[in-house]
Design an enzyme around this catalytic site. Structure first.
Site, PDB file in Angstrom:
ATOM      1  CG  HIS A  97      -1.960  -1.072   1.214  1.00  0.00           C
ATOM      2  ND1 HIS A  97      -3.223  -0.930   0.697  1.00  0.00           N
ATOM      3  CD2 HIS A  97      -1.896  -2.345   1.675  1.00  0.00           C
ATOM      4  CE1 HIS A  97      -3.911  -2.057   0.849  1.00  0.00           C
ATOM      5  NE2 HIS A  97      -3.115  -2.934   1.425  1.00  0.00           N
ATOM      6  CG  ASN A 178      -7.936  -4.297   0.944  1.00  0.00           C
ATOM      7  OD1 ASN A 178      -7.269  -3.282   1.170  1.00  0.00           O
ATOM      8  ND2 ASN A 178      -7.446  -5.512   1.026  1.00  0.00           N
ATOM      9  CG  HIS A 369      -2.986  -0.889  15.132  1.00  0.00           C
ATOM     10  ND1 HIS A 369      -2.960  -2.211  14.736  1.00  0.00           N
ATOM     11  CD2 HIS A 369      -2.794  -0.908  16.475  1.00  0.00           C
ATOM     12  CE1 HIS A 369      -2.778  -2.978  15.785  1.00  0.00           C
ATOM     13  NE2 HIS A 369      -2.678  -2.229  16.849  1.00  0.00           N
TER      14      HIS A 369
END
Ligand code: HDE
Length: 735
Positions: A97, A178, A369
């Protein structure tokens, strides 16, 4: 000591500037994350050049030397400081990413969501960010590709990251998702293998930003659990038209927890309100050369134009006692819950309304996170999620060279922070007092633990038992049923695109055994016809019969088709008006103005930029020339009338190419008056181009008379909302 005065507090923000009351009712621009960032923004009107330590500089363009010319002196503190800063400008890019962009915005819960059996959202979760429809929660979103390095192109075939940081009053919640609802692998321990296989090959660092090479398909062919995800990556989902036109998914099954401790399983979905739309492969390849920033630029442009990207957050809920109702394991991240079985309930809307001021400080330094959760949201035992809970914290240590990355402004929560964590590289906070431990009596045991009723996070006390083992659960065994469901659900055109994608991806693989394994052992267990068609393009003998693990079902989930998700306006769509001198000026200005009134983005394209004269002597200014742009940058093309205009266009290779290419890519094309002659000149196949009046055929809208611009524009807008015209003859236009 009273609660108000204890010295051990680390209050990064005051109540006034954080809005710790949790209300953000003002205009979105006023959201308090922005105010917090304002505090650290540089004064753009700073008067004098200074060193980093504030000493004003009288001269900057020459080093301090002994003589002219002469050696640079050690005492040139300005040179040394400037060069040191420069030499250390880069931090390690993300291992995956790396290529991304981002935007600020807010999330607002819906007043009256359709929650099925639940009275209101508090029945589902106590998470404070969902409770108050008057509350706007500041967010920062980072979109990304996965495989390419930081400087790679936007429009590659790849998964897109869709990571959202919610700055809630109860702490930061990161939904790190995603644009595809599943993943390649079932256990996080396989992630380094997957990434090593898909990244450029280590001996020559090729190819860039692409899965189309031997090591990826070698790994995939030996990893049948990847089949479902491979189908998604081979589909148009991997080629989003824009970040604001793709769905987002939390992928894993999470848990919602209510105030009584009741729990249920939840999957998160983002539904874009501007429709789910794709690019076509040929277009993505050309864009990667002509505008590698295509998706990034689009995000900035639409926000700056006020066409704010919007997404609904939806949830699929499964009660704990319903988990056995499915023929797959809800903890298996290679599986979806079909929307037809469990509907997606909208619970709020996110609006992205502000671009970052500084790419590095915000987009590069934002650190997500999945373990950043707030009370009301908890994890499940999905083995992919469990591994991620370690990896994201760990990777930031590498990127930020220490543990204080949470203090960088873009990562800092709006909720107040108090704890005994201390020191490390680049510590920003100046903690007061001598006590940095717990329990303590010297500071009255502050900061003290928060009971659950005061917002303390309590993990769901789920029971766990079993021997230690390295074994994949049997319930994760079925790798083909949902891959077949996905394939069955695609439209014929979408299936054709998957087949073409196999021809490209596997056509780039040199090792014959790898190609054969993908066809025989993966694709042939999804659909025999798919395997045969794939084989035919890549010099593999087509399988003679279906694979022995082919699932015996013909189920479909219509919600998986992209063409099921249209849009109801042309806001933010890019329209090119292609013209040369001599065009019908009042048509052009009127059409442009009316398209802009509908919030479309219009560019005038001619052989040169700047003033271009219409037939009546009035000028318009061309925004682009054929060198700076191409049809691939637009959603639709319009050709105005005017004798001289059309004669010049018909003699202009680039202009003809523009129209033919838009036709090839199935985009709407409009022509008025003599403009129709340009369409005849390029010989658009199977299109009825009559001079009778307003006509619309396979996305080509013409009006030879041009006397009712409203009717023309309505018809043209309808075709733009269709996005692409797949019913158009699929011919090889040489463009
Ligand atoms: Fe990630 N992933 N990931 N990932 N991921 C990272 O974290 C990882 C996975 C996702 O814009 C890294 O800060 C493991 C699934 C996004 O900053 C790293 C596994 C999903 C982003 C990492 C996965 C994602 C990352 C690299 C297997 C969708 C970009 C830099 C268990 C639900 C966030 C970083 C941004 C980034 C690890 C799989 C989404 C190395 C171990 C599944 C959107 O920590």
């Amino acid at each position: 000591m009273s609660e108000d005065t204890h010295e051990n507090d680390v209050d990064t923000t005051s109540d006034e500037d954080t809005g710790t009351s949790g209300r953000h009712d003002g205009e979105p621009e006023d959201n308090s994350k922005q105010e917090q960032l304002d505090e650290v923004r540089e004064d753009p009107n700073g008067e004098y050049l200074t060193t980093d330590h504030g000493t004003r500089l009288e001269h900057t363009d020459d080093s301090l030397t002994a003589g002219t010319p002469g050696p640079t002196l050690m005492e040139d503190f300005h040179f040394r400081e400037k060069m040191t800063q420069f030499d250390h400008e880069r931090i390690p890019e993300r291992v995956v990413h790396a290529r991304g962009t981002g935007a600020h915005g807010y999330f607002q819960p819906y007043e009256d969501p359709d929650l099925g059996d639940y009275d209101d959202i508090s029945d589902l979760t106590k998470a404070s960010l969902f409770q108050d429809p008057d509350q706007r929660i500041p967010v920062f979103v980072r979109f990304s590709t996965v495989v390419g390095f930081r400087g790679s192109a936007d429009t590659v075939r790849d998964v897109r990251g869709f990571a959202t940081k919610f700055y809630t009053e109860a702490g930061n919640w990161d939904l790190v998702g995603n644009n595809m609802p599943i993943f390649f692998i079932q256990d996080a321990i396989k992630f380094p293998d997957l990434v090593h296989a898909i990244k450029p090959e280590p001996d020559d660092e090729m190819p860039q930003a692409s899965a189309a090479h031997d090591t990826f398909w070698d790994f995939a062919s030996l990893t049948p659990e990847s089949t479902h995800m491979l189908l998604w990556v081979l589909s148009d989902r991997a080629l989003p038209r824009a970040y604001r036109m793709m769905e987002g998914f939390g992928v894993h099954t999470f848990r919602f927890v209510d105030a009584d401790g009741g729990t249920r399983l939840v999957k998160f979905h983002w539904k874009p309100l501007q429709g789910t739309h794709q690019l076509v492969w040929d277009e993505t390849q050309k864009l990667a050369g002509k505008n590698p920033d295509f998706n990034r630029e689009d995000l900035y442009e639409v926000i700056e134009n006020g066409n704010y990207p919007e997404y609904e957050l939806g949830v699929q809920i499964v009660e704990e006692d319903e988990t056995d109702d499915f023929d797959f394991d809800l903890l298996d991240p290679t599986k979806i819950i079909p929307e037809e079985d469990v509907p997606v309930r909208p619970i709020g809307k996110m609006v992205l309304n502000e671009t970052p001021d500084n790419f590095f400080a915000e987009v590069e330094q934002v650190a997500f996170h999945p373990g950043n959760v707030v009370p009301g949201i908890d994890f499940t035992d999905d083995p992919l999620l469990q591994g991620r809970l370690f990896s994201y914290q760990d990777t930031q240590l590498n990127r930020f060279n220490g543990a204080n990355w949470d203090e960088v402004p873009i990562n800092r929560p709006l909720a107040a922070r108090h704890n005994n964590q201390r020191d490390g590289f680049m510590r920003q906070e100046i903690n007061k007092g001598r006590v940095a431990y717990s329990p303590n009596s010297l500071e009255d045991d502050y900061p003290r633990e928060a009971p659950e009723a005061e917002g303390g996070y309590v993990h769901v006390p789920a029971s766990v038992e079993g021997p230690k083992t390295r074994t994949r659960s049997d319930s994760f065994d079925d790798h083909f049923s949902q891959a077949r469901l996905f394939w069955n659900s695609l439209s014929e055109v979408e299936q054709d695109h998957v087949v073409s994608a196999t021809h490209f991806e596997l056509g780039k693989v040199d090792d014959q055994a790898v190609k054969e394994r993908v066809v025989y052992e993966l694709l042939n267990n999804v659909d025999h016809d798919l395997a045969v068609r794939a084989a035919e393009g890549i010099d593999v003998d087509p399988p003679s019969q279906p694979g022995d693990q082919l699932p015996a079902h013909d189920d479909e989930s219509p919600a998986l088709r992209m063409d099921a998700r249209g849009s109801d306006s042309i806001a933010s769509r890019k329209v090119a008006i292609v013209l040369q001198a001599g065009f019908t000026a009042d048509h052009v200005t009127e059409l442009r103005d009316r398209l802009v009134e509908r919030d479309a983005r219009v560019s005038i394209v001619s052989s040169t930029q700047g003033p271009t004269e219409g037939a009546d002597g009035n000028e318009v200014s061309a925004d682009e020339n054929h060198e700076t742009t191409g049809s691939i940058m637009f959603d639709a093309v319009l050709v105005p009338g005017g004798r001289d205009n059309v004669d010049a266009l018909a003699a202009h290779g680039d202009a003809k190419h523009f129209v033919m290419e838009a036709f090839k890519h199935k985009k709407p094309i409009g022509a008025l008056g003599e403009g129709i002659e340009l369409l005849r000149a390029v010989d658009l196949p199977d299109i009825d181009l009559s001079d009778a009046g307003l006509e619309s055929d396979a996305g080509v809208v013409t009006d030879a008379h041009g006397d009712d611009l409203d009717a023309f524009l309505d018809a043209f807008a309808d075709e733009i909302m269709e996005h692409r015209h797949w019913d158009r003859a699929d011919v090889s236009v040489p463009a």
